[in-house]
Motif scaffolding. Structure first.
Motif, PDB file in Angstrom:
ATOM      1  N   ASP A 176       0.806  -1.219   0.000  1.00 29.26           N
ATOM      2  CA  ASP A 176       0.000   0.000   0.000  1.00 29.26           C
ATOM      3  C   ASP A 176       0.840   1.271   0.000  1.00 29.26           C
ATOM      4  O   ASP A 176       0.304   2.379   0.017  1.00 29.26           O
ATOM      5  N   ASP A 230       7.957  -4.628  -7.129  1.00 28.44           N
ATOM      6  CA  ASP A 230       7.399  -3.430  -7.763  1.00 28.44           C
ATOM      7  C   ASP A 230       7.602  -3.511  -9.267  1.00 28.44           C
ATOM      8  O   ASP A 230       8.666  -3.168  -9.787  1.00 28.44           O
ATOM      9  N   ASP A 234       5.678   2.220  -9.161  1.00 27.44           N
ATOM     10  CA  ASP A 234       4.863   3.255  -8.522  1.00 27.44           C
ATOM     11  C   ASP A 234       5.166   3.378  -7.035  1.00 27.44           C
ATOM     12  O   ASP A 234       4.465   4.102  -6.314  1.00 27.44           O
ATOM     13  N   ARG A 236       4.943   0.973  -4.847  1.00 28.59           N
ATOM     14  CA  ARG A 236       4.234  -0.062  -4.094  1.00 28.59           C
ATOM     15  C   ARG A 236       4.613  -1.432  -4.651  1.00 28.59           C
ATOM     16  O   ARG A 236       4.798  -1.595  -5.853  1.00 28.59           O
ATOM     17  N   ASP A 238       3.860  -5.047  -5.943  1.00 25.68           N
ATOM     18  CA  ASP A 238       2.772  -5.742  -6.621  1.00 25.68           C
ATOM     19  C   ASP A 238       2.897  -7.234  -6.323  1.00 25.68           C
ATOM     20  O   ASP A 238       3.907  -7.692  -5.805  1.00 25.68           O
ATOM     21  N   PRO A 263      -1.751  -5.569  -8.916  1.00 16.60           N
ATOM     22  CA  PRO A 263      -0.928  -4.426  -8.520  1.00 16.60           C
ATOM     23  C   PRO A 263      -1.266  -3.908  -7.139  1.00 16.60           C
ATOM     24  O   PRO A 263      -2.394  -4.026  -6.657  1.00 16.60           O
ATOM     25  N   THR A 265      -1.999  -0.970  -4.418  1.00 16.95           N
ATOM     26  CA  THR A 265      -2.672   0.326  -4.400  1.00 16.95           C
ATOM     27  C   THR A 265      -2.614   0.860  -2.968  1.00 16.95           C
ATOM     28  O   THR A 265      -2.096   0.194  -2.071  1.00 16.95           O
ATOM     29  N   SER A 266      -3.163   2.049  -2.756  1.00 12.25           N
ATOM     30  CA  SER A 266      -3.165   2.609  -1.401  1.00 12.25           C
ATOM     31  C   SER A 266      -3.959   1.755  -0.426  1.00 12.25           C
ATOM     32  O   SER A 266      -3.792   1.879   0.789  1.00 12.25           O
ATOM     33  N   SER A 270      -4.987  -4.994  -5.438  1.00 11.79           N
ATOM     34  CA  SER A 270      -6.334  -4.730  -5.949  1.00 11.79           C
ATOM     35  C   SER A 270      -6.719  -5.727  -7.019  1.00 11.79           C
ATOM     36  O   SER A 270      -6.029  -5.865  -8.036  1.00 11.79           O
ATOM     37  N   THR A 272      -9.386  -5.315  -8.791  1.00 10.94           N
ATOM     38  CA  THR A 272     -10.092  -4.555  -9.817  1.00 10.94           C
ATOM     39  C   THR A 272      -9.287  -4.433 -11.105  1.00 10.94           C
ATOM     40  O   THR A 272      -9.831  -4.518 -12.203  1.00 10.94           O
TER      41      THR A 272
END
Length: 508
Positions: A176, A230, A234, A236, A238, A263, A265-266, A270, A272
């Motif tokens: 995150d 990573d 970014d 973060r 993955d 990947p 995410t904050s 995720s 999605t």
């Protein structure tokens, strides 16, 4: 030669490279995060890299397959049997108790989970019974300290009724981007659990994420492997999630390998924007070509060399980009470039993979295990002997032509018995254990000495033309009895090397 089907511990490549890769923003207004660098595993904070070796089938005072984990502490001379700590669930400070068939150490992942400056080690016992829940599984963290790994804590299972084999796979990384190391946990179901926002000494995390992936879970399916790094730069980490899909049929069970890039995410990994990837078992993520993006290395040890060629195995390298793994994929077999050996049925080229910067050029180099390679030596065949190939990173990707190295036990200074059956290269790990700027090579041979298992440590050394290479001067052969592992039964010491290799609970 195809090996007869049997349930064995060493079957699938595993997981995060030494606890995963992370990237951090540099400068107040940096245009892009810094290049992802491997996180050193240092359990005692002395600046030397450390390593963890497991024997998931080790006995303990007459109890079978309870499992054990050995921490090897680095020094100016690398690692040795003299500087270690070995744990099982009967060790002081480790929760629970050693019981038949728990498989303590079936998966591991290292990272500084409580942000105290010392690397910790997450360890799973995926077949541990939890109350009345048979094979419910347990994940524990052994905490780093100035004395090395000490007592542990249990990470609470957030949904014990929804799965079995909690901890069947593990990976560590900052998913995150909050600067703290998180822990991803797989089970027999399609649900991925991520423990985030710091993990306290009690074992409880600040937050827990739950993500369901399109896998059909079953008693012998689910998430079989996790790899952290990573890829998209970014800042973060993955995840590569390797799943085993079972067709929903009551009479004809068929299994398929399904892989996803998930990947960070904050809010953690995720689903999605998860991306379907080619099959195989991902074993490492790191920057091979020096462009700052993590590249995904996947072993397909059942893969054909060509459409009609031998089922000798192959390695896929999906090069990273801002969008994650790109369409630029390099396929490596024993027929590529000047790689020694030949592709033959059931060699299992790619049974294990690991990354580390051996020559100090800033690019990650690649070790590939071929665990069932047969060799003709001294006029006779040595079956399932196993080999390890080391290839070097370059701006164009993995260099399969210039200076590949090829190791097997009993050859040119590599310690060990070359009589066959040991499956050298079942697990591989690259880590700088002596702090000389070059990654050293560790290779497990879990069937050495009738299943006792051994681990070879081959140090980086000065290359004739400058830089460094893997050498055999000062090589070490570690045996389970030297580090306090019970050699009754078939302990298979070296099956898992700090997350580089997971234990399969299905037939190989």
């Amino acid at each position: 030669m195809k090996r007869s089907h049997r349930t064995v511990l060493a079957a699938a490549v595993a997981a995060a490279l030494a606890g995963g890769l992370t990237g951090a923003l540099t400068g107040a207004a940096a245009a892009a995060p810094a290049v992802a660098k491997p996180v050193k595993t240092d359990f005692n904070g002395d600046g030397f890299g450390d390593a963890a070796v497991t024997a998931p089938a080790a006995w303990r005072q007459g109890k079978w397959r309870v499992g054990s984990v050995t921490a090897l502490y680095g020094s100016a001379h690398g690692v040795s049997a003299a500087n270690h700590t070995t744990f099982d669930q009967d060790s002081p400070g480790v929760p629970g108790a050693a019981e038949n068939g728990d498989l303590f150490g079936a998966a591991t992942a290292s990272g500084d989970f409580n942000s105290d400056g010392y690397s910790d080690l997450a360890v799973s016992s995926p077949l541990e019974d939890v109350g009345r829940d048979t094979n419910g599984g347990v994940v524990q963290i052994l905490w780093g300290s100035a004395r090395g790994l000490v007592g542990g804590s249990t990470v609470p299972d957030p949904a014990p009724a929804e799965h079995d084999r909690f901890g069947a796979s593990l990976a560590a990384g900052d998913f995150d981007g909050d600067g703290r190391t998180d822990l991803a946990v797989g089970t027999s179901s399609s649900t991925l659990y991520t423990f985030r926002a710091g993990i306290a000494k009690s074992g409880r995390a600040g937050a827990v994420s739950k993500r369901s992936l399109p896998l059909h879970g079953a008693p012998d399916a689910g998430i079989i492997n996790l790899t952290a790094g990573d890829v998209n730069r970014d800042g973060r980490a993955d995840l590569m999630v390797d799943g085993l899909y079972r067709t929903p049929s009551a009479t004809d069970h068929k299994y398929y390998n399904v892989n996803y890039y998930v990947p960070g995410t904050s809010a953690g990994p995720s689903r999605t924007v998860a991306k379907r990837m080619p099959g195989g078992v991902s074993g490492a993520i790191g920057d091979i070509d020096g462009d700052g993006y993590g590249d995904v290395v996947t072993g397909v040890y059942w893969g054909r060399t060509t459409a009609d060629g031998p089922i000798g195995g192959k390695v896929l390298v999906a090069y990273g980009s801002a969008a994650g793994p790109s369409s630029r994929v390099q396929t490596i077999t024993q027929e590529s470039g000047t790689i020694p050996g030949d592709s033959e049925n059931w060699d299992k080229f790619g049974a294990s993979v690991a990354l580390g910067d051996v020559d100090g050029d800033g690019r990650q180099d690649l070790a590939i295990g071929t665990s069932d390679e047969n060799m003709r030596l001294w006029g006779g065949m040595r079956y399932h002997m196993g080999t390890v190939t080391v290839l070097y990173g370059a701006s164009a990707g993995v260099d399969t032509t210039t200076g590949p190295q090829y190791f097997y036990q009993g050859n040119h200074g590599v310690p060990g018995d070359p009589n066959g059956g040991q499956q050298f290269g079942t697990a591989v790990l690259m880590s700088d254990l002596d702090h000389d700027g070059g990654a050293d090579l560790l290779a497990g041979a879990p069937w050495q000495d009738n299943g006792d298992g051994t681990v070879n440590v081959l140090p980086s050394t000065a290359a004739p033309g400058g830089g460094k290479t893997i050498g055999t001067a000062g090589a070490v052969l570690l045996k389970p009895g030297q580090v306090g592992v019970d050699t009754h039964g078939i302990p298979q010491f070296g099956t898992v090397l700090q997350g580089s290799r997971q234990v399969s609970l299905i037939n190989d």
